[in-house]
Design an enzyme around this catalytic site. Structure first.
Site, PDB file in Angstrom:
ATOM      1  CB  ALA A 242      -0.887  -0.020   1.241  1.00  0.00           C
TER       2      ALA A 242
ATOM      3  N   GLY B 181       0.635  -4.923   0.934  1.00  0.00           N
ATOM      4  CA  GLY B 181      -0.527  -4.992   0.048  1.00  0.00           C
ATOM      5  C   GLY B 181      -0.238  -5.713  -1.268  1.00  0.00           C
TER       6      GLY B 181
ATOM      7  CD  GLU C 222       1.777  -5.299   5.933  1.00  0.00           C
ATOM      8  OE1 GLU C 222       2.550  -6.220   6.279  1.00  0.00           O
ATOM      9  OE2 GLU C 222       1.052  -5.370   4.929  1.00  0.00           O
TER      10      GLU C 222
HETATM   11  N1  CAA Z   1       4.607   3.137  -0.860  1.00  0.00           N
HETATM   12  C1  CAA Z   1       5.009   4.291  -1.430  1.00  0.00           C
HETATM   13  N2  CAA Z   1       6.164   4.423  -2.110  1.00  0.00           N
HETATM   14  C2  CAA Z   1       6.952   3.336  -2.209  1.00  0.00           C
HETATM   15  C3  CAA Z   1       6.592   2.099  -1.638  1.00  0.00           C
HETATM   16  C4  CAA Z   1       5.349   2.031  -0.938  1.00  0.00           C
HETATM   17  N3  CAA Z   1       4.891   0.887  -0.395  1.00  0.00           N
HETATM   18  N4  CAA Z   1       7.577   1.214  -1.876  1.00  0.00           N
HETATM   19  C5  CAA Z   1       8.517   1.865  -2.586  1.00  0.00           C
HETATM   20  N5  CAA Z   1       8.142   3.140  -2.793  1.00  0.00           N
HETATM   21  C6  CAA Z   1       8.866   4.199  -3.496  1.00  0.00           C
HETATM   22  C7  CAA Z   1      10.042   4.717  -2.671  1.00  0.00           C
HETATM   23  O1  CAA Z   1       9.601   5.683  -1.740  1.00  0.00           O
HETATM   24  C8  CAA Z   1      10.928   5.293  -3.750  1.00  0.00           C
HETATM   25  O2  CAA Z   1      10.410   6.549  -4.134  1.00  0.00           O
HETATM   26  P1  CAA Z   1      11.433   7.774  -4.442  1.00  0.00           P
HETATM   27  O3  CAA Z   1      12.255   7.301  -5.615  1.00  0.00           O
HETATM   28  O4  CAA Z   1      10.508   8.896  -4.776  1.00  0.00           O
HETATM   29  O5  CAA Z   1      12.244   7.958  -3.198  1.00  0.00           O
HETATM   30  C9  CAA Z   1      10.697   4.335  -4.926  1.00  0.00           C
HETATM   31  O6  CAA Z   1       9.457   3.666  -4.669  1.00  0.00           O
HETATM   32  C10 CAA Z   1      11.786   3.288  -5.052  1.00  0.00           C
HETATM   33  O7  CAA Z   1      11.902   2.629  -3.806  1.00  0.00           O
HETATM   34  P2  CAA Z   1      13.315   2.484  -3.015  1.00  0.00           P
HETATM   35  O8  CAA Z   1      14.217   3.605  -3.367  1.00  0.00           O
HETATM   36  O9  CAA Z   1      12.992   2.272  -1.584  1.00  0.00           O
HETATM   37  O10 CAA Z   1      13.856   1.148  -3.695  1.00  0.00           O
HETATM   38  P3  CAA Z   1      14.850   0.072  -3.041  1.00  0.00           P
HETATM   39  O11 CAA Z   1      15.250  -0.828  -4.151  1.00  0.00           O
HETATM   40  O12 CAA Z   1      15.917   0.736  -2.238  1.00  0.00           O
HETATM   41  O13 CAA Z   1      13.926  -0.749  -2.021  1.00  0.00           O
HETATM   42  C11 CAA Z   1      11.949  -1.909  -1.297  1.00  0.00           C
HETATM   43  C12 CAA Z   1      12.850  -1.524  -2.477  1.00  0.00           C
HETATM   44  C13 CAA Z   1      12.680  -2.893  -0.388  1.00  0.00           C
HETATM   45  C14 CAA Z   1      10.716  -2.588  -1.895  1.00  0.00           C
HETATM   46  C15 CAA Z   1      11.572  -0.639  -0.518  1.00  0.00           C
HETATM   47  O14 CAA Z   1      11.069   0.334  -1.429  1.00  0.00           O
HETATM   48  C16 CAA Z   1      10.519  -0.851   0.538  1.00  0.00           C
HETATM   49  O15 CAA Z   1      10.815  -1.360   1.602  1.00  0.00           O
HETATM   50  N6  CAA Z   1       9.256  -0.435   0.246  1.00  0.00           N
HETATM   51  C17 CAA Z   1       8.184  -0.492   1.215  1.00  0.00           C
HETATM   52  C18 CAA Z   1       7.668  -1.895   1.371  1.00  0.00           C
HETATM   53  C19 CAA Z   1       6.598  -1.919   2.429  1.00  0.00           C
HETATM   54  O16 CAA Z   1       6.809  -1.604   3.590  1.00  0.00           O
HETATM   55  N7  CAA Z   1       5.372  -2.349   2.027  1.00  0.00           N
HETATM   56  C20 CAA Z   1       4.260  -2.451   2.932  1.00  0.00           C
HETATM   57  C21 CAA Z   1       3.453  -1.179   2.915  1.00  0.00           C
HETATM   58  S1  CAA Z   1       2.237  -1.141   4.179  1.00  0.00           S
HETATM   59  C22 CAA Z   1       0.951  -2.065   3.584  1.00  0.00           C
HETATM   60  O17 CAA Z   1       0.989  -2.596   2.489  1.00  0.00           O
HETATM   61  C23 CAA Z   1      -0.224  -2.127   4.501  1.00  0.00           C
HETATM   62  C24 CAA Z   1      -1.335  -2.991   4.056  1.00  0.00           C
HETATM   63  O18 CAA Z   1      -1.320  -4.208   4.189  1.00  0.00           O
HETATM   64  C25 CAA Z   1      -2.545  -2.386   3.570  1.00  0.00           C
END
Ligand code: CAA
Length: 260
Positions: free
Chosen positions: A66, A111, A134
């Protein structure tokens, strides 16, 4: 169908949907969830579509979760509404009459993992990574992760993934039953299309009833599930496809199913 965050194409009875926000690793914001909802609502009433493939744009992510930027400022009620929207969309996907194959081409986190789990079959590229991270953000899964992960891989493994927030690779996801097959990245979509074509070539009444029997039967006790299966088995015999399928076998020829 035209969308801002989704690509849609359909050919030969197979629809391919691509979540298309590669700059945010295809993270799901409200607009993207609503587009998915609109697209799947259209598909469910389209008899021309027999199988759906769901994937993510770019080489890095299926869906990285998400949208954290969108969620950051939520109050409790807004968060509940967002989770309810996610549930409505993922339930629609899970209950779609047509089978849905997730082609997981990279990160499937939060998500994104929940979206893949709402699909019927999961094919993963070797570089795919799965997880429910999460807890790292101080929240729990909100789009069905606690329900579907426990049902797919068992309570103990679901708790390990959800409580540690650890990511697992595609091989481990395959080992624990989270994905059906692991494929080289270059073969992922081709394999999904091949599987979709195989399913599309079968009697569609039987395909749809088979999906329904498994999904609904799993929520029943064994006696009720057996009675339910017998009802749906009986229903198959009201279809032209059953008559054609059995006649073709006995006449030693290929069946020509018409989906009714
Ligand atoms: N939401 C919003 N933006 C996100 C995102 C997310 N879930 N995941 C990645 N992005 C964005 C980053 O902010 C970044 O944006 P910018 O270039 O503008 O800074 C871009 O995508 C690229 O990401 P990274 O620079 O972080 O890429 P990376 O290769 O270093 O890392 C990753 C990749 C490990 C997937 C890392 O992006 C990450 O940990 N993302 C979040 C994953 C996460 O926590 N997901 C769960 C969300 S909560 C949820 O889903 C709740 C639910 O059940 C409803």
């Amino acid at each position: 169908m035209e969308f801002n965050n989704l690509l849609f194409e359909a050919s030969e009875g197979i629809a391919t949907l691509t979540v298309n926000r590669p700059k945010a690793l295809n993270a799901l914001n409200e607009a993207t969830l609503k587009e998915l909802q609109c697209c799947f609502a259209g598909i469910q009433n389209d008899p021309g579509i027999k199988v759906v493939i769901l994937t993510g744009a770019g080489e890095k992510a299926f869906v990285a979760g998400a949208d954290i930027a969108a969620m950051q400022s939520f109050d409790a009620l807004a968060a509940r509404e967002f989770a309810r929207l996610g549930h409505a969309v993922f339930n629609l996907i899970e209950r779609l009459p047509q089978p849905v194959i997730a082609a997981v081409n990279g990160f499937a986190l939060g998500g994104g993992c929940e979206l893949a789990m709402a699909c019927d079959i999961r094919l993963a590229a070797e570089n795919a990574r799965f997880g429910q991270p999460e807890v790292n953000l101080g929240v729990i899964p909100g789009f069905g992760g606690t329900l579907r992960l426990a049902r797919l891989v068992g309570k103990g493994r679901a708790k390990e993934l959800i409580l540690t927030g650890e990511m697992i690779d595609a091989r481990e996801a395959h080992r624990i039953g989270l994905v059906n097959q692991v494929l080289p990245p270059g073969e992922l979509l081709e394999s999904a299309v091949k599987m979709a074509k195989k399913i599309a070539s079968k009697g569609q009444v039987a395909v749809r009833l088979g999906k329904e029997a498994i999904d609904n039967g799993l929520e029943m006790d064994q006696d009720r599930a057996a009675r339910y299966e017998a009802e749906l088995f009986g229903l198959c015999f009201a279809s032209a496809d059953q008559k054609e399928g059995m006649a073709a076998f006995l006449e030693k020829r290929a069946a020509h199913f018409r989906g009714r």
